[in-house]
Scaffold this active site. Structure first.
Site, PDB file in Angstrom:
ATOM      1  N   ASN A  19     -27.769  43.076  65.751  1.00  0.00           N
ATOM      2  CA  ASN A  19     -26.583  43.018  66.101  1.00  0.00           C
ATOM      3  C   ASN A  19     -25.920  44.712  66.086  1.00  0.00           C
ATOM      4  O   ASN A  19     -25.155  44.885  67.110  1.00  0.00           O
ATOM      5  CB  ASN A  19     -25.575  42.242  65.298  1.00  0.00           C
ATOM      6  CG  ASN A  19     -25.619  40.758  65.677  1.00  0.00           C
ATOM      7  OD1 ASN A  19     -25.186  40.257  66.827  1.00  0.00           O
ATOM      8  ND2 ASN A  19     -26.487  39.790  64.979  1.00  0.00           N
ATOM      9  N   ARG A  98     -23.812  39.603  51.447  1.00  0.00           N
ATOM     10  CA  ARG A  98     -22.872  39.479  50.210  1.00  0.00           C
ATOM     11  C   ARG A  98     -21.447  39.030  50.589  1.00  0.00           C
ATOM     12  O   ARG A  98     -20.852  39.334  51.805  1.00  0.00           O
ATOM     13  CB  ARG A  98     -22.552  40.921  49.692  1.00  0.00           C
ATOM     14  CG  ARG A  98     -23.907  41.824  49.427  1.00  0.00           C
ATOM     15  CD  ARG A  98     -24.625  41.017  47.973  1.00  0.00           C
ATOM     16  NE  ARG A  98     -25.689  41.945  48.022  1.00  0.00           N
ATOM     17  CZ  ARG A  98     -26.314  42.338  46.636  1.00  0.00           C
ATOM     18  NH1 ARG A  98     -25.398  42.019  45.716  1.00  0.00           N
ATOM     19  NH2 ARG A  98     -27.377  43.201  46.534  1.00  0.00           N
ATOM     20  N   ASN A 114     -16.519  39.509  61.200  1.00  0.00           N
ATOM     21  CA  ASN A 114     -18.094  38.886  61.070  1.00  0.00           C
ATOM     22  C   ASN A 114     -18.608  38.159  62.099  1.00  0.00           C
ATOM     23  O   ASN A 114     -17.819  37.519  62.884  1.00  0.00           O
ATOM     24  CB  ASN A 114     -17.844  37.817  59.891  1.00  0.00           C
ATOM     25  CG  ASN A 114     -19.248  37.257  59.378  1.00  0.00           C
ATOM     26  OD1 ASN A 114     -20.275  38.164  59.266  1.00  0.00           O
ATOM     27  ND2 ASN A 114     -19.332  36.153  58.939  1.00  0.00           N
ATOM     28  N   HIS A 116     -21.222  35.042  62.951  1.00  0.00           N
ATOM     29  CA  HIS A 116     -21.860  33.803  62.421  1.00  0.00           C
ATOM     30  C   HIS A 116     -22.760  32.880  63.393  1.00  0.00           C
ATOM     31  O   HIS A 116     -22.279  32.616  64.347  1.00  0.00           O
ATOM     32  CB  HIS A 116     -20.876  33.080  61.472  1.00  0.00           C
ATOM     33  CG  HIS A 116     -21.333  31.763  60.711  1.00  0.00           C
ATOM     34  ND1 HIS A 116     -21.985  32.031  59.540  1.00  0.00           N
ATOM     35  CD2 HIS A 116     -21.520  30.614  61.075  1.00  0.00           C
ATOM     36  CE1 HIS A 116     -22.631  30.896  59.160  1.00  0.00           C
ATOM     37  NE2 HIS A 116     -22.266  29.847  60.138  1.00  0.00           N
ATOM     38  N   ASP A 148     -11.828  36.343  56.005  1.00  0.00           N
ATOM     39  CA  ASP A 148     -10.494  36.188  54.923  1.00  0.00           C
ATOM     40  C   ASP A 148     -11.394  35.935  53.409  1.00  0.00           C
ATOM     41  O   ASP A 148     -12.633  36.343  53.279  1.00  0.00           O
ATOM     42  CB  ASP A 148      -9.560  35.196  55.151  1.00  0.00           C
ATOM     43  CG  ASP A 148     -10.181  33.995  55.273  1.00  0.00           C
ATOM     44  OD1 ASP A 148     -11.558  33.782  54.800  1.00  0.00           O
ATOM     45  OD2 ASP A 148      -9.662  32.815  56.002  1.00  0.00           O
ATOM     46  N   ASP A 152     -17.202  32.490  55.647  1.00  0.00           N
ATOM     47  CA  ASP A 152     -17.351  31.985  57.145  1.00  0.00           C
ATOM     48  C   ASP A 152     -15.956  31.364  57.727  1.00  0.00           C
ATOM     49  O   ASP A 152     -16.020  29.982  58.195  1.00  0.00           O
ATOM     50  CB  ASP A 152     -18.433  31.001  57.381  1.00  0.00           C
ATOM     51  CG  ASP A 152     -19.841  31.925  57.001  1.00  0.00           C
ATOM     52  OD1 ASP A 152     -19.659  33.173  57.262  1.00  0.00           O
ATOM     53  OD2 ASP A 152     -20.594  31.177  56.526  1.00  0.00           O
ATOM     54  N   GLU A 181     -25.300  36.448  70.429  1.00  0.00           N
ATOM     55  CA  GLU A 181     -24.667  37.295  69.492  1.00  0.00           C
ATOM     56  C   GLU A 181     -24.569  38.486  69.983  1.00  0.00           C
ATOM     57  O   GLU A 181     -23.603  39.237  70.006  1.00  0.00           O
ATOM     58  CB  GLU A 181     -25.317  37.176  68.153  1.00  0.00           C
ATOM     59  CG  GLU A 181     -25.339  35.914  67.483  1.00  0.00           C
ATOM     60  CD  GLU A 181     -25.796  36.019  66.020  1.00  0.00           C
ATOM     61  OE1 GLU A 181     -25.607  35.232  65.171  1.00  0.00           O
ATOM     62  OE2 GLU A 181     -26.680  36.891  65.837  1.00  0.00           O
TER      63      GLU A 181
HETATM   64  C1  GRF Z   1     -26.900  37.167  62.511  1.00  0.00           C
HETATM   65  O1  GRF Z   1     -27.556  35.815  63.068  1.00  0.00           O
HETATM   66  C2  GRF Z   1     -25.773  37.022  62.229  1.00  0.00           C
HETATM   67  O2  GRF Z   1     -24.733  35.852  62.804  1.00  0.00           O
HETATM   68  C3  GRF Z   1     -25.738  36.450  60.711  1.00  0.00           C
HETATM   69  O3  GRF Z   1     -26.776  37.020  60.159  1.00  0.00           O
HETATM   70  C4  GRF Z   1     -27.767  37.454  61.168  1.00  0.00           C
HETATM   71  C5  GRF Z   1     -27.894  39.292  61.424  1.00  0.00           C
HETATM   72  O4  GRF Z   1     -29.012  39.439  62.268  1.00  0.00           O
HETATM   73  N1  GRF Z   1     -24.381  36.681  60.088  1.00  0.00           N
HETATM   74  P1  GRF Z   1     -29.291  40.853  62.558  1.00  0.00           P
HETATM   75  O5  GRF Z   1     -29.363  41.641  61.254  1.00  0.00           O
HETATM   76  O6  GRF Z   1     -28.012  41.468  63.342  1.00  0.00           O
HETATM   77  O7  GRF Z   1     -30.348  40.863  63.349  1.00  0.00           O
END
Ligand code: GRF
Length: 196
Positions: A19, A98, A114, A116, A148, A152, A181
């Site tokens: 990401n 974390r 975040n 998710h 918050d 999640d 994502e």
């Molecule tokens: C993603 O699937 C995200 O939704 C979750 O952790 C994963 C992180 O993947 N919170 P990356 O390290 O960005 O590949």
């Protein structure tokens, strides 16, 4: 035409950082008006830090603490100071494993975001794609939301849907969710940049 001010981002991650790469690529491609000021991790050998260094982005690794699911308050305060020194507008959680507690929440009120891998509020917690498979839903996806004090939770900024296919495995479903994502996160951040 791009509008708004350049967003200053701090990215936190514990893993491979795909990401983070999608966000950095969107900036390079000129479709996200932002700058990544700092990439930080709770794991000194996380690939996300290696990739940030390769791209010339400053990095910070938190000291190893006693806990697995949260940072010790002093360690989290030091991380918050790093992000404040980098003068970031938003703290981006991109696979940060974390739970964020008071030191970061108080340093960046309503400014932590975040991603998710489910359509929240469905399937919070770990391995959400596996939860979706086990629940036999026909559709899941991903959510970008404000952070918050709960896990999640927090107001939703954007979501993208992914169909669950008949022959999906946990891996194939997770891979398709990640593709979404990588589009959703930069889009949501650009919409915030346009509001600055
Ligand atoms: C993603 O699937 C995200 O939704 C979750 O952790 C994963 C992180 O993947 N919170 P990356 O390290 O960005 O590949």
């Amino acid at each position: 035409m791009r509008t708004g001010r350049r967003l200053r981002l701090g990215v936190l991650g514990s893993g491979r950082g795909s990401n983070f790469v999608a966000i950095a690529d969107a900036i390079e491609a000129g479709v996200l008006n932002a700058q990544i000021m700092l990439v930080a991790s709770d794991l000194a050998d996380a690939p996300i830090l290696t990739e940030a260094t390769r791209r010339g982005i400053p990095t910070y690794a938190c000291p190893i603490g006693r806990f697995k699911t949260k940072l010790e308050p002093e360690i989290e305060s030091a991380l918050a100071r790093q992000l404040q020194n980098a003068e970031v507008d938003y703290v981006i959680l991109a696979g940060f494993m974390r739970v964020v507690k008071a030191p970061l929440l108080e340093a960046f009120p309503q400014r932590i975001i975040n991603i998710h891998p489910s359509l929240l509020p469905a399937f919070p917690g770990l391995r959400s794609w596996e939860q979706a498979l086990n629940a036999r839903v026909s559709e899941t996806g991903c959510t970008v939301h404000w952070v918050d004090s709960h896990v999640d939770s927090g107001p939703i900024l954007g979501q993208a849907k992914v169909s669950v296919l008949q022959n999906d495995t946990a891996e194939s479903l997770h891979a398709r969710i990640q593709l979404e994502e990588h589009k959703l996160f930069p889009q949501v951040l650009q919409s915030l940049a346009e509001k600055l």
